[in-house]
Motif scaffolding. Structure first.
Motif, PDB file in Angstrom:
ATOM      1  N   ILE A  37       0.854  -1.185   0.000  1.00 56.68           N
ATOM      2  CA  ILE A  37       0.000   0.000   0.000  1.00 56.68           C
ATOM      3  C   ILE A  37       0.893   1.239   0.000  1.00 56.68           C
ATOM      4  O   ILE A  37       1.922   1.280   0.678  1.00 56.68           O
ATOM      5  N   GLU A  38       0.507   2.273  -0.772  1.00 58.09           N
ATOM      6  CA  GLU A  38       1.253   3.525  -0.781  1.00 58.09           C
ATOM      7  C   GLU A  38       0.326   4.692  -0.480  1.00 58.09           C
ATOM      8  O   GLU A  38      -0.897   4.619  -0.685  1.00 58.09           O
ATOM      9  N   LEU A  39       0.925   5.782   0.029  1.00 55.16           N
ATOM     10  CA  LEU A  39       0.180   6.980   0.405  1.00 55.16           C
ATOM     11  C   LEU A  39       0.406   8.073  -0.623  1.00 55.16           C
ATOM     12  O   LEU A  39       1.560   8.395  -0.960  1.00 55.16           O
ATOM     13  N   SER A  40      -0.676   8.643  -1.125  1.00 52.81           N
ATOM     14  CA  SER A  40      -0.594   9.816  -1.996  1.00 52.81           C
ATOM     15  C   SER A  40      -0.877  11.048  -1.139  1.00 52.81           C
ATOM     16  O   SER A  40      -2.025  11.296  -0.755  1.00 52.81           O
ATOM     17  N   ARG A  41       0.184  11.786  -0.790  1.00 57.38           N
ATOM     18  CA  ARG A  41      -0.006  12.980   0.048  1.00 57.38           C
ATOM     19  C   ARG A  41      -0.892  14.004  -0.645  1.00 57.38           C
ATOM     20  O   ARG A  41      -1.722  14.667  -0.014  1.00 57.38           O
ATOM     21  N   GLU A  42      -0.671  14.171  -1.976  1.00 60.12           N
ATOM     22  CA  GLU A  42      -1.382  15.226  -2.706  1.00 60.12           C
ATOM     23  C   GLU A  42      -2.886  15.008  -2.714  1.00 60.12           C
ATOM     24  O   GLU A  42      -3.670  15.950  -2.720  1.00 60.12           O
ATOM     25  N   ARG A  43      -3.314  13.724  -2.695  1.00 57.97           N
ATOM     26  CA  ARG A  43      -4.743  13.424  -2.746  1.00 57.97           C
ATOM     27  C   ARG A  43      -5.288  13.003  -1.387  1.00 57.97           C
ATOM     28  O   ARG A  43      -6.505  12.973  -1.191  1.00 57.97           O
TER      29      ARG A  43
END
Length: 436
Positions: free
Chosen positions: A69-75
């Motif tokens: 799993i990865e985190l999209s800071r922008e969204r």
């Protein structure tokens, strides 16, 4: 149906007594989702603004080397980073989940995230052998039982094996026994007298079916050769045996001996023992001496992986009659794991005018042992203006508990030591340097 509609969100945020905020959020997604698929809007679910994720350099912290799993800071969302195969990720457990934390800085905060991976029906039932052969005497009485190998389905729940079918059923009926673990023992039972002169060989087809959509199945051929007179089947002295073994026991250790007897004489009384487990790794860990029923260890027994084993043993005489028993092996824990200290986030510099209870380091402690062997206590060096505070789930924070004076000391080497309560006790330590 869109898989993302199956996501279930559970949010629980707890304010701790120090400056960090520990929030918890849970999601549920099916396995095999495409890379980049949406897991959940973590910013919305935790009540965080996108600018806070950006300014706090939000990142995922996990003890595992594989990141799915990865985190999209922008969204402010979590996305699937790599395709997840539940059967590969969780080989021995029905409930499969990923656990990780989201860490923010300035000020330090962390949130706990759980992503449960649900099963889809992507595996069909399979038998280890394409064919089983039996030699059965024509004198075998009605009700004589013959144990079959179970099929294996890597899926779980409704997608796992739900039933078996046998065709034809002229001479034999199929009998299933439900186990406490949800699996089924499979037997064929003689219901019509065999006549070697009428039919010397009988072919049956055993089919295992799961409950998925679409339904999948697997088959095995059963070939029965009808022999002359073998009047008595082997009989075990007891249906269930029990034994206890400590983990890390050396290979060759005798766990137990199972015993069956046969009232016949000559070759019809000669009994051969074998292990029939197919759904697990039993046969890579245990072996049975076919002549005398001694069950010994041939692999590495690890309490942290398996605390309990059920070994299915078959006794066969030379005439093809059989009986079965079960050996239940309980594994005892030994203190063979040191506490593991994981630094989640830390500061290397702190201002001398920092407020009391300022968090400078976050750590997580894990000890794979159980009972007292897995109970861990941590402490730091004395006579320093810091203290170690604990929260739930073995998380600790190193915070200031006195005012700092750079003129008195411009640098601190802080050692955190964690010891378990096993005998003898095992411990680990980690040291970090903090500039004032």
């Amino acid at each position: 149906m869109d898989r993302t509609m199956n996501r279930q969100v559970l949010l629980c945020i707890t304010l701790l007594y120090f400056d960090s905020v520990l929030g918890q959020v849970s999601y549920s997604i099916p396995e095999e989702m495409a890379k980049g698929s949406l897991v959940g809007n973590v910013a919305q679910d935790l009540g965080l603004e996108i600018k806070r994720l950006m300014s706090g350099k939000a990142k995922i912290y996990t003890r595992n080397t594989d990141e799915y799993i990865e985190l999209s800071r922008e969204r402010g969302v979590l996305l699937v980073k790599e395709r997840i195969d539940r059967e590969v990720l969780c080989t021995e457990t029905a409930i499969c989940a990923l656990h990780f934390q989201i860490i923010l800085e300035n000020p330090m905060e962390f949130y706990t995230v759980t992503v449960q991976i649900t099963d889809i029906n992507d595996n069909s039932p399979t038998f280890e052998k394409n064919e089983m052969k039996f030699k059965i005497s024509e004198s075998a009485i009605n009700g004589a039982k013959f144990v079959l190998e179970r099929a294996v389905d890597l899926d779980v729940g409704i997608n796992d094996i739900q039933n078996y079918n046998l065709k034809p059923t002229d001479n034999f009926a199929l009998k299933l026994h439900n186990n406490a673990d949800g699996n089924k023992n499979v037997e064929i039972v003689l219901q019509k007298h065999l006549d070697r002169e009428e039919q010397e060989q009988i072919s049956l087809v055993l089919t295992a079916v799961d409950g998925g959509e679409p339904q999948m199945s697997g088959t095995m051929l059963i070939v029965i050769t009808v022999l002359d007179a073998n009047d008595n089947a082997p009989v075990f002295t007891q249906p269930t045996y029990k034994a206890t073994v400590t983990e890390n026991s050396p290979k060759g250790t005798i766990v137990a001996t199972v015993t069956a007897s046969d009232a016949d004489q000559g070759s019809n009384a000669e009994i051969t023992y074998s292990i029939t487990n197919t759904l697990d790794n039993i046969r890579t860990l245990f072996d049975v001496t076919k002549e005398n029923g001694e069950i010994s260890i041939i692999g590495n027994i690890d309490f942290e992986k398996s605390r309990h084993f059920e070994i299915n043993v078959l006794a066969s005489d030379d005439g093809g009659l059989t009986d079965s028993c079960k050996l239940i092996v309980d594994v005892q824990d030994v203190n063979d794991n040191k506490p593991e200290i994981n630094i989640m986030s830390k500061s290397t510099v702190i201002s001398e005018d920092a407020k009391l209870n300022t968090v400078v380091t976050m750590i997580n402690i894990e000890d794979l042992d159980s009972g007292e062997n897995g109970i861990v206590k941590c402490f730091i060096s004395e006579n320093i203006p810091f203290t170690l505070k604990t929260s739930t789930n073995n998380f600790y924070s190193l915070v200031t508990d006195n005012y700092l004076d750079r003129e008195r000391s411009s640098e601190y080497n802080i050692t955190v030591t964690c010891s378990d309560e096993g005998v003898p006790s095992l411990s680990s330590s980690v040291t970090s340097t903090l500039q004032i």
